[in-house]
Design a protein around this motif. Structure first.
Motif, PDB file in Angstrom:
ATOM      1  N   ALA A  11      81.296 105.715  57.701  1.00 16.48           N
ATOM      2  CA  ALA A  11      82.495 106.112  57.412  1.00 16.48           C
ATOM      3  C   ALA A  11      82.685 105.984  55.845  1.00 16.48           C
ATOM      4  O   ALA A  11      82.006 105.435  55.195  1.00 16.48           O
ATOM      5  CB  ALA A  11      83.552 104.984  58.058  1.00 16.48           C
ATOM      6  N   LEU A  12      83.862 106.721  55.397  1.00 19.70           N
ATOM      7  CA  LEU A  12      83.975 106.740  53.793  1.00 19.70           C
ATOM      8  C   LEU A  12      84.384 105.324  53.533  1.00 19.70           C
ATOM      9  O   LEU A  12      85.175 104.403  54.157  1.00 19.70           O
ATOM     10  CB  LEU A  12      85.095 107.610  53.393  1.00 19.70           C
ATOM     11  N   ASN A  13      83.685 104.818  52.221  1.00 22.02           N
ATOM     12  CA  ASN A  13      83.909 103.557  51.660  1.00 22.02           C
ATOM     13  C   ASN A  13      85.606 103.463  51.116  1.00 22.02           C
ATOM     14  O   ASN A  13      85.879 104.607  50.850  1.00 22.02           O
ATOM     15  CB  ASN A  13      82.945 102.817  50.990  1.00 22.02           C
ATOM     16  N   PRO A  31      84.746 122.247  48.100  1.00 23.44           N
ATOM     17  CA  PRO A  31      84.888 123.084  49.140  1.00 23.44           C
ATOM     18  C   PRO A  31      84.594 122.281  50.470  1.00 23.44           C
ATOM     19  O   PRO A  31      84.294 121.152  50.676  1.00 23.44           O
ATOM     20  CB  PRO A  31      83.614 123.888  48.974  1.00 23.44           C
ATOM     21  N   ASP A  32      85.001 123.054  51.357  1.00 24.13           N
ATOM     22  CA  ASP A  32      84.896 122.586  52.944  1.00 24.13           C
ATOM     23  C   ASP A  32      83.491 122.096  53.354  1.00 24.13           C
ATOM     24  O   ASP A  32      82.468 122.581  52.773  1.00 24.13           O
ATOM     25  CB  ASP A  32      85.303 123.830  53.855  1.00 24.13           C
ATOM     26  N   ALA A  33      83.168 121.124  54.119  1.00 26.91           N
ATOM     27  CA  ALA A  33      82.089 120.760  54.660  1.00 26.91           C
ATOM     28  C   ALA A  33      81.167 122.020  55.124  1.00 26.91           C
ATOM     29  O   ALA A  33      81.803 122.773  55.785  1.00 26.91           O
ATOM     30  CB  ALA A  33      82.340 119.951  55.839  1.00 26.91           C
ATOM     31  N   GLY A  34      80.006 121.984  55.066  1.00 22.39           N
ATOM     32  CA  GLY A  34      79.087 122.940  55.622  1.00 22.39           C
ATOM     33  C   GLY A  34      78.812 123.940  54.612  1.00 22.39           C
ATOM     34  O   GLY A  34      77.786 124.833  54.769  1.00 22.39           O
ATOM     35  N   GLU A  35      79.469 124.142  53.449  1.00 20.62           N
ATOM     36  CA  GLU A  35      79.286 125.157  52.623  1.00 20.62           C
ATOM     37  C   GLU A  35      78.242 124.526  51.463  1.00 20.62           C
ATOM     38  O   GLU A  35      78.531 123.122  51.156  1.00 20.62           O
ATOM     39  CB  GLU A  35      80.629 125.529  51.708  1.00 20.62           C
ATOM     40  N   ALA A  85      87.395 116.062  55.558  1.00 18.36           N
ATOM     41  CA  ALA A  85      88.423 115.749  56.524  1.00 18.36           C
ATOM     42  C   ALA A  85      89.493 114.953  56.022  1.00 18.36           C
ATOM     43  O   ALA A  85      90.863 115.086  56.386  1.00 18.36           O
ATOM     44  CB  ALA A  85      87.896 115.274  57.936  1.00 18.36           C
ATOM     45  N   TRP A  86      89.088 113.946  55.294  1.00 15.85           N
ATOM     46  CA  TRP A  86      90.060 112.914  54.499  1.00 15.85           C
ATOM     47  C   TRP A  86      90.990 113.666  53.858  1.00 15.85           C
ATOM     48  O   TRP A  86      92.013 113.463  53.626  1.00 15.85           O
ATOM     49  CB  TRP A  86      89.251 111.659  54.165  1.00 15.85           C
ATOM     50  N   ILE A  87      90.496 114.495  52.802  1.00 15.96           N
ATOM     51  CA  ILE A  87      90.986 115.260  51.819  1.00 15.96           C
ATOM     52  C   ILE A  87      92.287 116.190  52.691  1.00 15.96           C
ATOM     53  O   ILE A  87      93.224 116.220  52.242  1.00 15.96           O
ATOM     54  CB  ILE A  87      90.323 116.166  50.939  1.00 15.96           C
ATOM     55  N   ALA A 145      97.896 114.419  58.979  1.00 22.19           N
ATOM     56  CA  ALA A 145      96.935 113.266  59.656  1.00 22.19           C
ATOM     57  C   ALA A 145      97.322 113.257  61.257  1.00 22.19           C
ATOM     58  O   ALA A 145      98.276 113.412  61.610  1.00 22.19           O
ATOM     59  CB  ALA A 145      97.524 111.874  58.755  1.00 22.19           C
ATOM     60  N   ARG A 146      96.343 112.847  61.780  1.00 26.52           N
ATOM     61  CA  ARG A 146      96.314 112.253  63.364  1.00 26.52           C
ATOM     62  C   ARG A 146      96.418 110.687  63.346  1.00 26.52           C
ATOM     63  O   ARG A 146      95.430 110.132  63.041  1.00 26.52           O
ATOM     64  CB  ARG A 146      95.264 112.907  63.950  1.00 26.52           C
ATOM     65  N   GLY A 147      97.458 110.195  63.902  1.00 30.19           N
ATOM     66  CA  GLY A 147      97.582 108.673  63.968  1.00 30.19           C
ATOM     67  C   GLY A 147      97.437 108.025  62.851  1.00 30.19           C
ATOM     68  O   GLY A 147      97.658 108.699  61.666  1.00 30.19           O
TER      69      GLY A 147
END
Ligand SMILES: [Zn+2]
Length: 148
Positions: A11-13, A31-35, A85-87, A145-147
Motif C-alpha cells: 500500500a502507498l505509505n 503518466p498512467d501506470a503501465g507506461e 489510482a490514488w492520483i 473515489a470509491r468508498g
C-alpha cells in the motif's frame, strides 16, 4: 526489477500520499501506470522526481539514450499503479484555484491573503476566494473515489 515489482504490491505509505497532496501539480504530471516514460517528456524536474522515487510513487525500469545527449543516458520510469489510482481518485478532481493551478490553498497573510500550493505560482487571492476553493474541494474530490 523484482525489488520494485514487490514494492508496488505494498500500500502507498502516508508519506507518499502527503507528498502527492502537497504537490498536486507534480503528481498530475505522472503518466498512467503501465507506461514507460522519461522525465523531460512530462516536465518533471530532478527534485520532485527524487521525492517521488523515495516514496515508491515511481520506480526506475531501465535506461535510455533516445532523444537526448548520446553520451548521457537517462532513467526510464514507471508510475506505481497504486499511486496512479490514488492520483486519479484524489487529485484529478481538485477544484482549480483562481490562478488555474490544480492545487491547494496556502496562507500568505493570516486571514486576508492567500496563494495556491504550487511552488512556481505567485498568484494572490482573498479569504473569500480561498474559502470557496477549500469548500468546493471535498465533494469534487469525492467524485472519483470509491468508498472512504
Ligand atoms: Zn497557482
Amino acid at each position: 526489477m523484482s525489488r520494485s515489482a514487490s514494492r508496488t504490491a505494498d500500500a502507498l505509505n502516508r508519506s507518499a500520499k502527503r507528498f502527492m497532496r502537497a504537490h498536486p501539480n507534480q503528481a498530475l504530471r505522472l503518466p498512467d501506470a503501465g507506461e514507460t516514460w522519461v522525465a523531460r517528456d512530462h516536465g518533471l524536474g530532478e527534485a520532485p522526481l527524487q521525492e517521488f522515487r523515495e516514496r515508491d510513487i515511481i520506480y526506475v525500469v531501465g535506461r535510455t539514450r533516445a532523444g537526448g545527449d548520446a553520451r548521457s543516458a537517462v532513467n526510464e520510469w514507471q508510475t506505481n499503479p497504486r499511486a496512479a489510482a490514488w492520483i486519479e481518485s484524489h487529485i484529478e478532481g481538485f477544484t482549480r484555484t483562481p490562478c488555474g493551478c490544480s492545487a491547494g490553498v496556502r496562507t500568505v497573510k493570516r486571514g486576508s491573503l492567500f496563494t495556491c500550493t504550487a511552488d512556481d505560482c505567485d498568484a494572490r487571492f482573498s479569504r473569500l476566494v480561498a474559502e470557496a476553493v477549500v469548500q468546493n474541494r471535498g465533494p469534487v474530490m469525492g467524485q472519483g473515489a470509491r468508498g472512504p
